[in-house]
Scaffold this motif. Structure first.
Motif, PDB file in Angstrom:
ATOM      1  N   UNK A  54      -8.050 -28.124   0.937  1.00  0.00           N
ATOM      2  CA  UNK A  54      -8.650 -27.319   1.951  1.00  0.00           C
ATOM      3  C   UNK A  54      -8.163 -26.265   2.607  1.00  0.00           C
ATOM      4  N   UNK A  55      -6.901 -25.911   1.945  1.00  0.00           N
ATOM      5  CA  UNK A  55      -6.102 -24.636   2.657  1.00  0.00           C
ATOM      6  C   UNK A  55      -5.823 -23.829   1.293  1.00  0.00           C
ATOM      7  N   UNK A  56      -5.274 -22.532   1.683  1.00  0.00           N
ATOM      8  CA  UNK A  56      -4.781 -21.736   0.597  1.00  0.00           C
ATOM      9  C   UNK A  56      -3.568 -20.948   1.310  1.00  0.00           C
ATOM     10  N   UNK A  57      -2.596 -20.641   0.122  1.00  0.00           N
ATOM     11  CA  UNK A  57      -1.357 -20.002   0.723  1.00  0.00           C
ATOM     12  C   UNK A  57      -1.432 -18.702  -0.112  1.00  0.00           C
ATOM     13  N   UNK A  58      -1.438 -17.414   0.449  1.00  0.00           N
ATOM     14  CA  UNK A  58      -1.314 -16.086  -0.191  1.00  0.00           C
ATOM     15  C   UNK A  58      -0.003 -15.189   0.039  1.00  0.00           C
ATOM     16  N   UNK A  59       0.469 -14.452  -0.996  1.00  0.00           N
ATOM     17  CA  UNK A  59       1.653 -13.570  -0.861  1.00  0.00           C
ATOM     18  C   UNK A  59       1.274 -12.356  -1.429  1.00  0.00           C
ATOM     19  N   UNK A  60       1.494 -11.291  -0.834  1.00  0.00           N
ATOM     20  CA  UNK A  60       1.290 -10.030  -1.540  1.00  0.00           C
ATOM     21  C   UNK A  60       2.477  -8.988  -1.182  1.00  0.00           C
ATOM     22  N   UNK A  61       3.195  -8.484  -2.125  1.00  0.00           N
ATOM     23  CA  UNK A  61       4.402  -7.734  -2.093  1.00  0.00           C
ATOM     24  C   UNK A  61       4.192  -6.412  -3.018  1.00  0.00           C
ATOM     25  N   UNK A  62       4.148  -5.255  -2.635  1.00  0.00           N
ATOM     26  CA  UNK A  62       3.969  -4.081  -3.305  1.00  0.00           C
ATOM     27  C   UNK A  62       5.231  -4.042  -4.191  1.00  0.00           C
ATOM     28  N   UNK A  63       6.465  -4.514  -3.799  1.00  0.00           N
ATOM     29  CA  UNK A  63       7.653  -4.312  -4.609  1.00  0.00           C
ATOM     30  C   UNK A  63       8.420  -5.877  -4.273  1.00  0.00           C
ATOM     31  N   UNK A  64       9.064  -6.293  -5.272  1.00  0.00           N
ATOM     32  CA  UNK A  64       9.717  -7.670  -5.259  1.00  0.00           C
ATOM     33  C   UNK A  64      10.689  -7.673  -4.524  1.00  0.00           C
ATOM     34  N   UNK A  65      11.576  -6.290  -4.084  1.00  0.00           N
ATOM     35  CA  UNK A  65      12.732  -6.455  -3.393  1.00  0.00           C
ATOM     36  C   UNK A  65      12.706  -5.135  -2.485  1.00  0.00           C
ATOM     37  N   UNK A  66      11.685  -4.550  -2.539  1.00  0.00           N
ATOM     38  CA  UNK A  66      12.026  -3.204  -1.605  1.00  0.00           C
ATOM     39  C   UNK A  66      10.662  -3.047  -0.761  1.00  0.00           C
ATOM     40  N   UNK A  67       9.736  -3.938  -0.765  1.00  0.00           N
ATOM     41  CA  UNK A  67       8.542  -3.770   0.192  1.00  0.00           C
ATOM     42  C   UNK A  67       9.165  -3.588   1.690  1.00  0.00           C
ATOM     43  N   UNK A  68       8.510  -2.744   2.394  1.00  0.00           N
ATOM     44  CA  UNK A  68       8.985  -2.558   3.702  1.00  0.00           C
ATOM     45  C   UNK A  68       8.593  -3.686   4.728  1.00  0.00           C
ATOM     46  N   UNK A  69       9.194  -4.228   5.672  1.00  0.00           N
ATOM     47  CA  UNK A  69       8.966  -5.534   6.343  1.00  0.00           C
ATOM     48  C   UNK A  69       7.702  -5.101   7.030  1.00  0.00           C
ATOM     49  N   UNK A  70       7.251  -4.072   7.370  1.00  0.00           N
ATOM     50  CA  UNK A  70       6.189  -3.770   8.146  1.00  0.00           C
ATOM     51  C   UNK A  70       4.755  -3.937   7.148  1.00  0.00           C
ATOM     52  N   UNK A  71       5.080  -3.858   5.793  1.00  0.00           N
ATOM     53  CA  UNK A  71       4.041  -3.757   4.776  1.00  0.00           C
ATOM     54  C   UNK A  71       3.820  -5.252   4.078  1.00  0.00           C
ATOM     55  N   UNK A  72       4.700  -6.294   4.338  1.00  0.00           N
ATOM     56  CA  UNK A  72       4.639  -7.494   3.659  1.00  0.00           C
ATOM     57  C   UNK A  72       3.268  -8.059   4.016  1.00  0.00           C
ATOM     58  N   UNK A  73       2.708  -9.008   3.213  1.00  0.00           N
ATOM     59  CA  UNK A  73       1.474  -9.760   3.352  1.00  0.00           C
ATOM     60  C   UNK A  73       1.569 -11.167   3.077  1.00  0.00           C
ATOM     61  N   UNK A  74       1.469 -11.977   3.902  1.00  0.00           N
ATOM     62  CA  UNK A  74       1.200 -13.447   3.460  1.00  0.00           C
ATOM     63  C   UNK A  74       0.514 -14.217   4.578  1.00  0.00           C
ATOM     64  N   UNK A  75      -0.005 -15.369   4.141  1.00  0.00           N
ATOM     65  CA  UNK A  75      -0.704 -16.258   5.168  1.00  0.00           C
ATOM     66  C   UNK A  75      -1.026 -17.653   4.435  1.00  0.00           C
ATOM     67  N   UNK A  76      -1.330 -18.394   5.532  1.00  0.00           N
ATOM     68  CA  UNK A  76      -1.900 -19.692   5.179  1.00  0.00           C
ATOM     69  C   UNK A  76      -3.241 -20.087   6.050  1.00  0.00           C
ATOM     70  N   UNK A  77      -4.382 -20.120   5.312  1.00  0.00           N
ATOM     71  CA  UNK A  77      -5.648 -20.445   5.944  1.00  0.00           C
ATOM     72  C   UNK A  77      -6.436 -21.519   5.383  1.00  0.00           C
ATOM     73  N   UNK A  78      -7.526 -22.040   6.398  1.00  0.00           N
ATOM     74  CA  UNK A  78      -8.280 -23.022   5.842  1.00  0.00           C
ATOM     75  C   UNK A  78      -9.387 -22.328   4.785  1.00  0.00           C
ATOM     76  N   UNK A  79      -9.682 -23.140   3.744  1.00  0.00           N
ATOM     77  CA  UNK A  79     -10.575 -22.551   2.721  1.00  0.00           C
ATOM     78  C   UNK A  79     -11.936 -22.961   3.152  1.00  0.00           C
TER      79      UNK A  79
END
Length: 295
Positions: A54-79
């Motif tokens: 019933x839910x999903x987890x998502x992570x998105x990083x343009x670079x494994x170690x150097x993505x700006x903290x302002x550009x990181x993406x991640x969430x949990x949500x009801x599917x």
């Protein structure tokens, strides 16, 4: 007690027939590519999607170690599954970013171990690859946390999904921190309004691949450490409670079981007609000479 070694044997095995989602959507997926309407293709951004019942987890990083903290993406949500229109969408209360960056529902087509996700608007198509084959499948959804010293309880977003050998976990910001982002749509503007970087970066989405060691995370300092699966207990009401530190303070985390199977077979092949199978066998010499499974 350890979640896997001490708790799992006491959990009820879930009934897969009660899962409204198409079963090929369950598991852990890596995005191989995204192609946009303008002809551009991205094969380098790190993107993982874990799906429980019933839910999903998502992570998105343009670079494994150097993505700006302002550009990181991640969430949990009801599917949310729209059976009539065969569309998948998500209800996300809190995410790392203070705005919804992917608002469209998804039109999904499975082929082999690949899921093609089409934006109905034509904006993009994503190619997702199943990472899990067989093994443990567990989804726990965080319902609330409790400050151990004061016994004050808070609503927080979070959860844990184990798909075979892979693990994803989410832990949102504390409510008093999340309130600071109420009227902010851009994290750079949050910094301009003197919201501390530690508050911005306190929303955690972490992914472990092949073990419990974190490979990718919205919190860079956690890479290389282990996802905490210890100090769990099973309560009489069926909830699971974990004692853990949050910003140096002891809390109880209360989870509800979303799905549990000790030996799940994740879908890595899609149906085909009798004619299609016969054709592939007939032409396999040139069809499969260089073919291999890509995850």
């Amino acid at each position: 007690m350890h979640l896997i070694h001490d708790i799992l044997a006491r959990l009820p095995i879930s009934d897969l027939t009660q899962c409204a989602l198409p079963h090929y959507l369950l598991g852990a997926f890596r995005r191989k590519s995204i192609t946009f309407f303008n002809g551009l293709t991205d094969e380098d951004t790190i993107v993982y999607w874990f799906q429980s019942k019933s839910f999903s987890i998502d992570l998105r990083l343009s670079d494994a170690h150097n993505t700006s903290i302002y550009d990181r993406q991640g969430w949990i949500g009801d599917t949310l599954w729209d059976e009539k229109n065969q569309l998948l969408s998500w209800h996300i209360e809190q995410s790392y970013q203070p705005r919804t960056q992917w608002p469209e529902p998804a039109k999904l087509y499975p082929i082999g171990n690949c899921i093609l996700e089409f934006a109905p608007s034509g904006a993009y198509v994503e190619d997702w690859r199943q990472q899990a084959t067989t093994g443990l499948f567990l989804g726990l959804r965080l319902k609330q946390v409790e400050h151990m010293a004061t016994q004050q309880q808070y609503k927080m977003e979070g959860g844990l999904i184990i798909s075979g050998q892979h693990i994803a976990m989410v832990q949102s910001r504390l409510p008093e921190i999340e309130e600071k982002f109420t009227h902010i749509a851009d994290l750079r503007k949050a910094a301009q309004q003197h919201i501390h970087d530690d508050d911005i970066n306190s929303y955690e989405v972490s992914i472990a691949l092949g073990s419990d060691e974190i490979r990718y995370s919205t919190i860079s300092e956690h890479i290389g450490t282990a996802i905490n699966l210890d100090q769990f207990e099973l309560l009489q009401n069926g909830q699971l409670r974990q004692q853990k530190l949050l910003h140096g303070t002891e809390y109880f985390f209360y989870y509800e079981l979303d799905f549990y199977s000790p030996d799940f077979h994740f879908i890595g092949q899609s149906p085909a007609s009798v004619d299609a199978i016969a054709w592939s066998k007939r032409e396999q010499q040139h069809l499969f000479e260089h073919a291999k499974i890509v995850t």
